[in-house]
Structure formats: structure tokens, C-alpha cells
Design a protein around this motif. Structure first.
Motif, PDB file in Angstrom:
ATOM      1  N   GLU A   1     -11.536   3.163   9.125  1.00 41.45           N
ATOM      2  CA  GLU A   1     -11.607   4.611   8.537  1.00 41.45           C
ATOM      3  C   GLU A   1     -13.106   5.176   8.299  1.00 41.45           C
ATOM      4  O   GLU A   1     -12.982   6.428   8.370  1.00 41.45           O
ATOM      5  N   MET A   2     -14.255   4.471   8.595  1.00 41.59           N
ATOM      6  CA  MET A   2     -15.524   5.244   8.804  1.00 41.59           C
ATOM      7  C   MET A   2     -15.498   5.930   9.989  1.00 41.59           C
ATOM      8  O   MET A   2     -16.203   6.876  10.031  1.00 41.59           O
ATOM      9  N   ASP A   3     -14.906   5.352  11.077  1.00 42.40           N
ATOM     10  CA  ASP A   3     -14.946   6.320  12.329  1.00 42.40           C
ATOM     11  C   ASP A   3     -14.259   7.534  12.220  1.00 42.40           C
ATOM     12  O   ASP A   3     -14.808   8.370  13.014  1.00 42.40           O
ATOM     13  N   THR A   4     -13.216   7.699  11.594  1.00 42.73           N
ATOM     14  CA  THR A   4     -12.209   8.889  11.347  1.00 42.73           C
ATOM     15  C   THR A   4     -12.042   8.996   9.981  1.00 42.73           C
ATOM     16  O   THR A   4     -10.945   8.640   9.388  1.00 42.73           O
ATOM     17  N   PRO A   5     -13.030   9.792   9.103  1.00 39.31           N
ATOM     18  CA  PRO A   5     -12.825   9.689   7.867  1.00 39.31           C
ATOM     19  C   PRO A   5     -11.691  10.686   7.291  1.00 39.31           C
ATOM     20  O   PRO A   5     -11.257  10.393   6.306  1.00 39.31           O
ATOM     21  N   ALA A   6     -11.212  11.635   8.361  1.00 37.39           N
ATOM     22  CA  ALA A   6      -9.947  12.311   7.789  1.00 37.39           C
ATOM     23  C   ALA A   6      -8.771  11.580   7.752  1.00 37.39           C
ATOM     24  O   ALA A   6      -7.739  12.075   7.302  1.00 37.39           O
ATOM     25  N   PHE A   7      -8.646  10.555   8.703  1.00 32.80           N
ATOM     26  CA  PHE A   7      -7.457   9.964   9.051  1.00 32.80           C
ATOM     27  C   PHE A   7      -7.712   8.542   8.009  1.00 32.80           C
ATOM     28  O   PHE A   7      -8.421   7.844   8.069  1.00 32.80           O
ATOM     29  N   THR A   8      -6.234   8.507   7.124  1.00 33.04           N
ATOM     30  CA  THR A   8      -6.193   7.313   6.543  1.00 33.04           C
ATOM     31  C   THR A   8      -5.107   6.421   6.685  1.00 33.04           C
ATOM     32  O   THR A   8      -4.334   6.947   7.517  1.00 33.04           O
ATOM     33  N   LYS A   9      -5.046   5.422   6.434  1.00 35.30           N
ATOM     34  CA  LYS A   9      -3.822   4.622   6.695  1.00 35.30           C
ATOM     35  C   LYS A   9      -2.541   5.220   5.828  1.00 35.30           C
ATOM     36  O   LYS A   9      -2.751   5.572   4.890  1.00 35.30           O
ATOM     37  N   PRO A  10      -1.362   4.956   6.649  1.00 31.27           N
ATOM     38  CA  PRO A  10      -0.251   5.406   6.343  1.00 31.27           C
ATOM     39  C   PRO A  10       0.088   5.052   4.612  1.00 31.27           C
ATOM     40  O   PRO A  10      -0.038   3.566   4.466  1.00 31.27           O
ATOM     41  N   LEU A  11       0.910   5.660   3.859  1.00 26.26           N
ATOM     42  CA  LEU A  11       1.396   5.197   2.651  1.00 26.26           C
ATOM     43  C   LEU A  11       2.597   4.526   2.908  1.00 26.26           C
ATOM     44  O   LEU A  11       3.156   4.722   3.820  1.00 26.26           O
ATOM     45  N   CYS A  12       2.875   3.657   2.061  1.00 22.51           N
ATOM     46  CA  CYS A  12       4.044   2.684   2.186  1.00 22.51           C
ATOM     47  C   CYS A  12       4.897   2.448   0.915  1.00 22.51           C
ATOM     48  O   CYS A  12       4.054   2.420  -0.349  1.00 22.51           O
ATOM     49  N   ASN A  13       6.218   2.298   0.902  1.00 20.60           N
ATOM     50  CA  ASN A  13       6.706   1.693  -0.188  1.00 20.60           C
ATOM     51  C   ASN A  13       7.580   0.293   0.147  1.00 20.60           C
ATOM     52  O   ASN A  13       7.999   0.086   1.319  1.00 20.60           O
ATOM     53  N   VAL A  14       7.246  -0.578  -0.665  1.00 17.89           N
ATOM     54  CA  VAL A  14       7.844  -1.794  -0.587  1.00 17.89           C
ATOM     55  C   VAL A  14       9.099  -2.179  -1.650  1.00 17.89           C
ATOM     56  O   VAL A  14       8.723  -2.032  -2.830  1.00 17.89           O
ATOM     57  N   MET A  15      10.162  -2.609  -1.119  1.00 16.53           N
ATOM     58  CA  MET A  15      11.385  -2.607  -2.105  1.00 16.53           C
ATOM     59  C   MET A  15      11.577  -4.148  -1.726  1.00 16.53           C
ATOM     60  O   MET A  15      11.690  -4.807  -0.658  1.00 16.53           O
ATOM     61  N   GLU A  16      12.383  -4.752  -2.770  1.00 15.11           N
ATOM     62  CA  GLU A  16      13.003  -6.067  -2.535  1.00 15.11           C
ATOM     63  C   GLU A  16      13.965  -6.117  -3.509  1.00 15.11           C
ATOM     64  O   GLU A  16      14.390  -5.658  -4.478  1.00 15.11           O
ATOM     65  N   ASP A  17      15.146  -6.887  -2.637  1.00 16.99           N
ATOM     66  CA  ASP A  17      16.503  -7.051  -3.316  1.00 16.99           C
ATOM     67  C   ASP A  17      16.870  -8.294  -3.054  1.00 16.99           C
ATOM     68  O   ASP A  17      16.038  -9.148  -2.374  1.00 16.99           O
ATOM     69  N   LYS A  18      18.167  -8.881  -3.380  1.00 18.26           N
ATOM     70  CA  LYS A  18      18.629 -10.131  -3.207  1.00 18.26           C
ATOM     71  C   LYS A  18      18.754 -10.555  -1.868  1.00 18.26           C
ATOM     72  O   LYS A  18      18.843 -11.723  -1.333  1.00 18.26           O
ATOM     73  N   GLU A  19      18.894  -9.352  -0.802  1.00 22.01           N
ATOM     74  CA  GLU A  19      19.006  -9.686   0.704  1.00 22.01           C
ATOM     75  C   GLU A  19      17.896  -9.765   1.277  1.00 22.01           C
ATOM     76  O   GLU A  19      17.731 -10.233   2.487  1.00 22.01           O
TER      77      GLU A  19
END
Length: 145
Positions: free
Chosen positions: A31-49
Motif C-alpha cells: 500500500e505504501m508503493d501505491t497509496p491510492a490503491f487499497t485492498k478490496p473490501l469484503c463481507n464474510v458470512m457464515e451459516d450452517k452449511e
């Protein structure tokens, strides 16, 4: 058991969660090399499967992304390079960023790694991580004799 974000930085692990973003930006050289580029956001979900992780990857294609599992660590990485034609353009303002990212998650022992599947549609990567069938909660109806 829940999915845990992988953290191999011992300095960062000793600070409370509210310092995590600050420390991540300081010690993550990508991230220091490319300050405008950030890691992507994510959603983590869990269910019984199982688990489902959605990544927001606008501008990426499925060919720009790799998914690996090694020693119970799921790693999603991507690389988007600047188009050679774009370099020749005379921009007055340019805010699109290019670069690479890597996100890792420690998988619990309850998941079936051989059945992990991924789909990519409209800039969203969806990774489905099923739990082992023998560990999923069962519902039985007992007959009375």
C-alpha cells in the motif's frame, strides 16, 4: 468456529483492534508503493452449511484474480496493470489506480477445502467455503414406538 483474518505481523497483533487500520497502512509495503490503491473490501458470512466471502473488485476481471489455499490459509490476490494506451493519453486529472492486493483468511478445521468454489460477476468475487457434512448440525425426527 468462525473464519479468522490471517495476521502474520507480530507488531500489529499486540495492539487493540482500533489501531489495526493505522498499523496496516504503516507496515504494509504494497500500500505504501501505491497509496491510492487499497485492498478490496469484503463481507464474510457464515451459516450452517459454510462460509461465504464477497470481495468488491470493481475494474478487475476474473483473469486478474487468483485464489489459493495453503496450510489452512485462504489467500485471494489480484493484480491490475495500467493499460499501455492509457499512458499515452494526456490526462488533466487521473484518479483510477492500478496495483495489486492480497487478502488472507485462516480457515477453521471444519471446512471442506476440496469443495471451495468461486464465482465472479459484475465486479463481485464470491468465494463459497462449505463446512464438512459430518460437522453440520443435523435435525432428526425420532419416531415413538
Amino acid at each position: 468456529m468462525t473464519l479468522v483474518r490471517f495476521n502474520n505481523n507480530p507488531v500489529r497483533a499486540s495492539f487493540p483492534d482500533f489501531f489495526s487500520d493505522v498499523m496496516e497502512n504503516m507496515f504494509n509495503s504494497n500500500e505504501m508503493d501505491t497509496p491510492a490503491f487499497t485492498k478490496p473490501l469484503c463481507n464474510v458470512m457464515e451459516d450452517k452449511e459454510g462460509f461465504s466471502i464477497e470481495f468488491a473488485l470493481p475494474g478487475f476481471s476474473k483473469n486478474d484474480v487468483t485464489i489459493d489455499v495453503d496450510n489452512n490459509v485462504l489467500t485471494v490476490a489480484g493484480k491490475k496493470e495500467e493499460n499501455k494506451k492509457d499512458k499515452e493519453q494526456n490526462y488533466t486529472r487521473r484518479e483510477f489506480s492500478y496495483g495489486e492486493f492480497k487478502r488472507s483468511f485462516t480457515l477453521p478445521e471444519t471446512v471442506d477445502q476440496d469443495k471451495i468454489k468461486a464465482t465472479f460477476s459484475d465486479g463481485i468475487l464470491n468465494v463459497e467455503i462449505p463446512k464438512k457434512p459430518e460437522l453440520q448440525p443435523k435435525s432428526l425426527k425420532i419416531n415413538i414406538n
